[in-house]
Enzyme design. Structure first.
Site, short mmCIF file in Angstrom:
data_model
loop_
_atom_site.label_atom_id
_atom_site.label_comp_id
_atom_site.label_asym_id
_atom_site.label_seq_id
_atom_site.Cartn_x
_atom_site.Cartn_y
_atom_site.Cartn_z
N HIS A 1 -4.97 -26.36 -10.34
CA HIS A 1 -5.86 -25.44 -9.62
C HIS A 1 -5.50 -25.50 -8.14
O HIS A 1 -5.87 -26.44 -7.43
CB HIS A 1 -7.32 -25.81 -9.85
N LYS B 1 -3.34 -18.74 -0.06
CA LYS B 1 -4.16 -19.04 1.11
C LYS B 1 -3.56 -20.13 1.99
O LYS B 1 -3.92 -20.27 3.17
CB LYS B 1 -5.55 -19.52 0.68
N HIS C 1 -13.70 -19.79 -11.17
CA HIS C 1 -14.39 -20.65 -10.21
C HIS C 1 -15.88 -20.56 -10.55
O HIS C 1 -16.45 -19.47 -10.59
CB HIS C 1 -14.19 -20.15 -8.78
N GLU D 1 -19.80 -23.13 -7.42
CA GLU D 1 -19.33 -23.93 -6.28
C GLU D 1 -20.40 -23.91 -5.20
O GLU D 1 -20.24 -23.34 -4.13
CB GLU D 1 -18.00 -23.37 -5.78
N ASP E 1 -6.70 -27.91 -5.23
CA ASP E 1 -7.42 -26.77 -4.68
C ASP E 1 -6.72 -26.27 -3.42
O ASP E 1 -5.51 -26.08 -3.43
CB ASP E 1 -8.89 -27.11 -4.44
N ASN E 2 -7.42 -26.12 -2.33
CA ASN E 2 -6.86 -25.47 -1.14
C ASN E 2 -6.08 -26.44 -0.27
O ASN E 2 -6.28 -27.66 -0.32
CB ASN E 2 -7.98 -24.83 -0.32
#
Length: 435
Positions: free
Chosen positions: A78, A83, A229, A232, A329-330
């Site tokens: 994930h 981004k 998602h 969250e 994630d990010n």
């Protein structure tokens, strides 16, 4: 600087290596804290055999690991490669979820051309590869017309990187668009053309059940899996996870459904949480936790110390038989200001945040076998005779050594050979970030 040097030969032995037993197939030996010692015979780019220590052919060149660990290459199931690395261009002013959402949206509208997305995704892939990752699933913002741009770039990179990192992509679409036949139809068509999955960020919406059923039906009609998602938020009133499980059961959807985050589950009372977990298990959902990003965003209020860790009920889900894993994630964007797509960092921090220790016996599964299985690639994330010699070598011998340092001197092997582990320089991104 690597902690040792591999033999300069196509056929050699990694002697006296310590392996996480949960990642090993075709070999068993006495285990301590889930770690076994073995000799690995490497030949023609593959793991030729896994043998008891001291039993490998003496005539072969050998590297004595001195009990150092050997892991399979890692899985990051994930991420958000589209981004990544926009922090210097568009920061989150307050570290909040809304601050992240608004600033990513503004940056996307202003800057996400094909060249911009490609440069940042390529940078991220170079980083992940150098750290030892072999399989990545990325979510791609699919608010029209961005889906067309980003999926084209993704397909190009998927082809260019096919011998280094296996890539999967999820259309992170606005769920409101699902009931707009024209918009949703185009997103589905683009996703299908590029071999992706359908996704989105669920929240309480008017016609939410209708939206979900439409999404599931479109996925079924087009042979697509789903990766969402979910919840969250710290708001305990938000529990779309339960509805997702109910919808999968109601529709009889036969594809794979993965749910990420599921933060608000940890805010529920015990009875409701158990009911939801039982439904998730019954529906066969897979859950991925993103501990670093959720600890960054959740329960953040100005001037107030956070009261909880922001993560889901990981242990309870696993105990119920739900497939569970962790991921990055990010990376250096408004949703998470830090990160380097390093699976070792993800594992180390997950052990600490989620208490995956005491015991640590099977903890290594969360970045190896478990995510590989969830992503439908049971050939990745394990060490087995006949499998590719895609391995990571560490000087650390035991869990305490492994988890106490970043393992910056690791060696990454692909097809039986060491790779260049130099990380890309952040200055490489200056042309797109410092306009």
């Amino acid at each position: 600087m690597s902690f040792c040097e591999l033999p300069d030969a196509p056929h050699f032995v990694l002697a006296n290596a310590t392996l996480p037993a949960v990642t090993v197939e075709g070999f068993s030996g006495p285990a301590k804290e889930g770690l076994v010692t073995a000799d690995l015979v490497i030949g023609d780019g593959k793991v030729e055999s896994v043998l008891s220590p001291g039993t490998a052919p003496a005539a072969l060149p050998s590297l004595d690991m001195r009990d150092g660990m050997v892991w399979p290459c890692l899985v990051d199931m994930h991420t958000h490669l589209d981004k990544g690395h926009i922090w210097e261009r568009r920061r989150n002013p307050d570290g909040s979820f809304m601050g992240a959402l608004e600033n990513v949206g503004a940056d996307r509208a202003a800057n996400w051309s094909a060249d911009d997305v490609r440069a940042r995704m390529e940078f991220s892939l170079k980083t992940a590869y150098a750290h030892g990752t072999k399989l990545i699933r990325t979510h791609l913002d699919s608010i029209p017309p961005q889906h067309g741009i980003s999926f084209e770039v993704f397909s190009e990179l998927k082809h260019d990187w096919k011998d280094r990192i296996t890539l999967q992509a999820v259309a992170l679409l606005p769920l409101e668009s699902v009931l707009d036949e024209t918009v949703f139809g185009d997103i589905v068509a683009v996703t299908k053309r590029h071999g992706g999955l359908l996704g989105g960020a669920t929240r309480i919406l008017p016609d939410f059940e209708k939206i979900l059923e439409t999404l599931f039906r479109a996925a079924a009609d087009n042979g697509l899996d789903i990766d969402l998602h979910v919840d969250e938020t710290e708001d305990k009133q938000v529990l779309t996870l339960k509805t997702i499980a109910e919808t999968k059961l109601k529709t009889g959807f036969e594809g794979a459904v993965t749910v990420g985050h599921c933060c608000s589950l940890a805010r529920q009372d015990d009875d409701l949480a158990k009911q939801t977990i039982d439904l998730v298990a019954k529906a066969g959902l897979s859950v991925v936790s993103l501990p670093m990003c959720n600890m960054y965003l959740q329960d953040r209020h100005a001037g107030r110390t956070p009261r909880w860790r922001g993560v889901t009920l990981f242990h309870e889900l696993a105990a119920a038989g739900v497939k569970t894993a962790v991921a990055s994630d990010n990376t250096r964007d408004p949703f998470y200001a830090y990160g380097d797509l390093d699976g070792v960092e993800v594992f180390r921090e997950s052990v600490r945040i989620l208490h995956l220790d005491h015991p640590l016996d099977t903890a290594a599964r969360v970045v190896t076998t478990a995510p590989a299985d969830i992503l439908g690639r049971p050939d990745i994330g394990r060490i087995k005779p006949g499998g590719p010699a895609d391995l990571i070598l560490f000087s650390a011998r035991r869990w305490s050594e492994f988890l106490s340092r970043p393992q910056a001197d690791r060696i990454v092997m692909r097809n039986g050979m060491g790779i260049d582990r130099r990380l890309p320089d952040y200055r490489d991104l200056d042309p797109i970030l410092m306009k």
